[in-house]
Design a protein around this motif. Structure first.
Motif, short mmCIF file in Angstrom:
data_model
loop_
_atom_site.label_atom_id
_atom_site.label_comp_id
_atom_site.label_asym_id
_atom_site.label_seq_id
_atom_site.Cartn_x
_atom_site.Cartn_y
_atom_site.Cartn_z
N ASP A 87 0.84 -1.20 0.00
CA ASP A 87 0.00 0.00 0.00
C ASP A 87 0.88 1.26 0.00
N TYR A 88 1.92 1.24 0.85
CA TYR A 88 2.83 2.40 0.91
C TYR A 88 4.22 1.90 1.27
N VAL A 89 5.20 2.79 1.06
CA VAL A 89 6.59 2.41 1.31
C VAL A 89 7.20 3.34 2.35
N LEU A 90 7.87 2.73 3.32
CA LEU A 90 8.68 3.49 4.28
C LEU A 90 10.13 3.19 3.91
N VAL A 91 10.82 4.18 3.38
CA VAL A 91 12.18 3.93 2.89
C VAL A 91 13.16 4.80 3.67
N LYS A 92 14.32 4.22 3.95
CA LYS A 92 15.37 5.00 4.65
C LYS A 92 15.73 6.20 3.79
N ASP A 93 15.83 7.37 4.39
CA ASP A 93 16.00 8.59 3.59
C ASP A 93 17.27 8.57 2.73
N SER A 94 18.32 7.86 3.20
CA SER A 94 19.58 7.85 2.45
C SER A 94 19.44 7.15 1.09
N VAL A 95 18.44 6.29 0.93
CA VAL A 95 18.31 5.56 -0.36
C VAL A 95 16.99 5.90 -1.07
N GLU A 96 16.30 6.93 -0.61
CA GLU A 96 14.98 7.25 -1.19
C GLU A 96 15.07 7.58 -2.67
N ALA A 97 16.06 8.40 -3.04
CA ALA A 97 16.17 8.85 -4.45
C ALA A 97 16.46 7.64 -5.34
N GLU A 98 17.36 6.78 -4.88
CA GLU A 98 17.71 5.57 -5.65
C GLU A 98 16.47 4.67 -5.79
N PHE A 99 15.71 4.60 -4.72
CA PHE A 99 14.51 3.76 -4.72
C PHE A 99 13.47 4.29 -5.72
N VAL A 100 13.23 5.60 -5.70
CA VAL A 100 12.24 6.18 -6.62
C VAL A 100 12.71 6.00 -8.06
N PHE A 151 -6.01 0.59 -2.77
CA PHE A 151 -6.69 -0.34 -3.68
C PHE A 151 -6.74 0.19 -5.11
N GLY A 152 -5.60 0.71 -5.55
CA GLY A 152 -5.47 1.24 -6.89
C GLY A 152 -3.99 1.46 -7.16
N PRO A 153 -3.61 1.86 -8.39
CA PRO A 153 -2.19 1.89 -8.79
C PRO A 153 -1.45 3.15 -8.34
N VAL A 154 -1.52 3.45 -7.06
CA VAL A 154 -0.88 4.65 -6.53
C VAL A 154 0.01 4.24 -5.36
N LEU A 155 1.28 4.60 -5.44
CA LEU A 155 2.23 4.17 -4.41
C LEU A 155 2.86 5.37 -3.70
N PRO A 156 2.45 5.64 -2.47
CA PRO A 156 3.09 6.72 -1.71
C PRO A 156 4.42 6.25 -1.10
N VAL A 157 5.41 7.12 -1.19
CA VAL A 157 6.72 6.81 -0.63
C VAL A 157 6.99 7.80 0.50
N PRO A 196 -4.26 12.44 2.55
CA PRO A 196 -5.45 11.63 2.25
C PRO A 196 -5.10 10.20 1.83
N VAL A 197 -4.04 10.06 1.06
CA VAL A 197 -3.67 8.74 0.54
C VAL A 197 -3.24 7.77 1.66
N MET A 198 -2.91 8.35 2.83
CA MET A 198 -2.50 7.51 3.96
C MET A 198 -3.66 7.22 4.91
N ALA A 199 -4.86 7.72 4.57
CA ALA A 199 -5.98 7.59 5.50
C ALA A 199 -6.81 6.35 5.26
N ARG A 243 -8.67 8.51 -7.73
CA ARG A 243 -8.24 9.81 -8.27
C ARG A 243 -8.14 10.83 -7.13
N ARG A 244 -9.18 10.83 -6.29
CA ARG A 244 -9.21 11.79 -5.18
C ARG A 244 -8.02 11.61 -4.23
N LEU A 245 -7.56 10.35 -4.09
CA LEU A 245 -6.45 10.09 -3.17
C LEU A 245 -5.14 10.67 -3.69
N ILE A 246 -5.04 10.77 -5.03
CA ILE A 246 -3.79 11.32 -5.59
C ILE A 246 -3.70 12.81 -5.29
N ASP A 247 -4.85 13.49 -5.42
CA ASP A 247 -4.85 14.94 -5.25
C ASP A 247 -4.50 15.33 -3.81
#
Ligand code: NAD
Length: 459
Positions: free
Chosen positions: A250-263, A339-345, A332-335, A297-301
């Motif tokens: 549903d979402y990703v918790l990534v160590k900040d030192s590797v966030e850019a590489e991960f994205v 269940f759709g193709p949106v990945l918050p990092v 909103p996307v974390m609430a 769609r609403r969750l992306i905004d």
């Protein structure tokens, strides 16, 4: 189905069950064979229905729906006699002489209510458990996947024993009427709000329930992970069936030192899987309906910076694989479950911070951890609670029939797949059998001191 049909369907199944029709192991094996035959002979029709409902790529229809159910049925048919055998257990001294065993009784007449995202798997995999354990069953597919529901209603009567197994189509009204009947087990897959309605209805007859729910399944990516590989595996699990998977990351918790590489890794994987324009890819599914399209769609905004994707076309029910960056915990996307193709990092500084984040939220159905360290692995697996865990990959643990599949807390109760499916539809009945040739008197009144002394010695 005319609404007055439901009570008579349930009544006729109860008569069949009481007649003993489902008890013989031969009947159960025969029904499992018929189910396999139906899926093999009608593969094309199922694939078509799944395309109409979800734009499901043929590969995903085959692997996660048809092949999944066939494998479950084959495994169940192969092991049925072993699983159904009574288990002899020892008898303690106080109850000697005597024989004790655990019998595997079917529960009776069961109700399976399926969800729309894997409309074949989520109806037929529980049905396999019901059949293997010797139950009658009514299966209520989700009305949201209307083509698959109609196909199940057409085909199941052609292959399976109508005296014992029935499909009832319908939405809230029909489900409410089904829930008014007396069942021996209700097996529900879907969201937590409806699960409360199911559980409330079950209290009337003290009916046991299995609730297969969802939630926000987190991924934790540590700095010592193979970050690019983690991104690829997370992208696969996330965008499979366009994110409409109960165990999707549903979402990703990534160590900040590797966030850019991960994205960057996510962007590369999405391009590799679906090309420059995923809308044109035959391998990327669609959102099931307009209501869900608008919801996602609403969750992306207003939920952070769109690092990739974000495009949507409601007429085509398309939402691009979307990656959100610099997302806040209260966005909103974390609430709610996406269940759709949106990945918050989201960035974290320490593994402990990720553990605390997960533990401060409802217990998820799955947790994904990416690390090379066995210590970190042990720490995260031990200190978090989730339905299941997959280390260094996503979703694949669900495909192992030797691992029971189910949630904990808000993600559900009860588990199935493989032998767990047989067990969840079975009552383990304890049977002790005593001979008549001897009747030790020390258990009966009057409780003399001598008897009391003997009992104390025995225990
Ligand atoms: P859905 O809308 O298909 O609903 C599920 C079932 O509940 C349907 O058969 C529907 O007819 C019935 N239903 C809906 N409203 C009802 C009501 N008021 N009273 C009685 N019955 C009602 O599916 P959904 O709930 O949108 O499914 C998505 C959710 O299911 C997500 O949370 C997902 O994570 C979860 N899910 C879990 C699993 C799992 O195996 N754990 C699998 C798939 C989906």
């Amino acid at each position: 189905m005319a609404s007055n049909g439901i009570p008579s369907v349930v009544e006729s199944l109860r008569k069949s069950f009481q007649s003993g029709r489902t008890r013989p192991l031969g009947w159960r094996e025969g029904q499992l064979s018929a189910l396999i035959k139906m899926l093999k002979e009608r593969e094309g029709e199922f694939t078509q229905a799944l395309t109409k409902d979800l734009g499901k790529p043929q590969f995903e229809s085959f692997t996660a729906e048809l092949a999944f159910v066939i494998q479950e049925a084959v495994l169940s048919r192969k092991n049925l006699r072993k699983w159904a055998r009574p288990e002899k257990v020892s008898t303690p001294l106080v109850a000697q002489p005597g024989k004790s065993e655990v019998r595997k009784d079917p529960l009776g007449v069961t109700l399976v209510i399926g969800a729309w995202n894997y409309p074949v798997q989520l109806t037929l995999a529980p049905l396999i458990g019901a059949i293997a354990a010797g139950n009658c069953a009514v299966v209520k597919p989700s009305e949201v996947a209307a083509h698959t529901s109609a196909l199940l209603a057409k085909l199941v009567p052609l292959y399976l024993d109508q005296e014992c197994i029935r499909i009832v189509e319908g939405a809230i009204q029909e489900t409410t009427e089904l829930l008014d009947q007396k069942w021996d087990l209700i097996f529900y897959t879907g969201n937590g709000n409806v699960a409360k309605v199911i559980m409330a209805a079950a209290t009337k007859n003290l009916t046991p329930v299995v609730l297969e729910l969802g939630g926000k399944s987190p991924c934790i990516v540590d700095s010592d992970a193979d970050v690019t590989l983690a991104a690829r595996r997370i992208a696969w699990g996330k965008f499979y069936n366009a994110g409409q998977t109960c165990t999707a990351p549903d979402y990703v918790l990534v160590k900040d030192s590797v966030e850019a590489e991960f994205v960057d890794g996510l962007k590369g994987a999405i391009r590799e899987f679906y090309g420059d324009n995923p809308k044109k890819s035959p391998d990327f599914a669609r959102i099931v309906n307009q209501r869900h399209h608008q919801r996602v769609r609403r969750l992306i905004d207003g939920s952070g910076e769109v690092a990739l994707g974000g495009e949507a076309d409601e007429a085509d029910r398309y939402i691009a694989p979307t990656v959100l960056r610099n997302v806040k915990a209260d966005a909103p996307v974390m609430a709610e479950e996406i269940f759709g193709p949106v990945l918050p990092v989201l960035k974290v500084k320490e593994t402990d911070e990720a553990i605390e984040f997960v533990n401060s939220r409802p217990k998820p159905l799955a947790l994904y951890l990416f690390t090379r360290s066995s210590q970190t692995q042990e720490k995260v697996v031990t200190r978090t609670s989730s339905g299941g865990v997959c280390v260094n990959h996503t979703i694949l643990h669900v495909a192992n029939p030797n691992l029971p599949f189910g949630g904990v807390g808000a993600s559900g109760m009860g588990a199935y797949h493989g032998k767990a499916s047989f067990d969840v539809f079975t009552h383990k009945k304890s049977v002790m059998s005593k001979p008549n040739w001897i009747d030790p008197g020390f258990i009966y009144p009057p409780y003399t001191e001598g008897k009391f002394g003997l009992v104390k010695k025995l225990i």
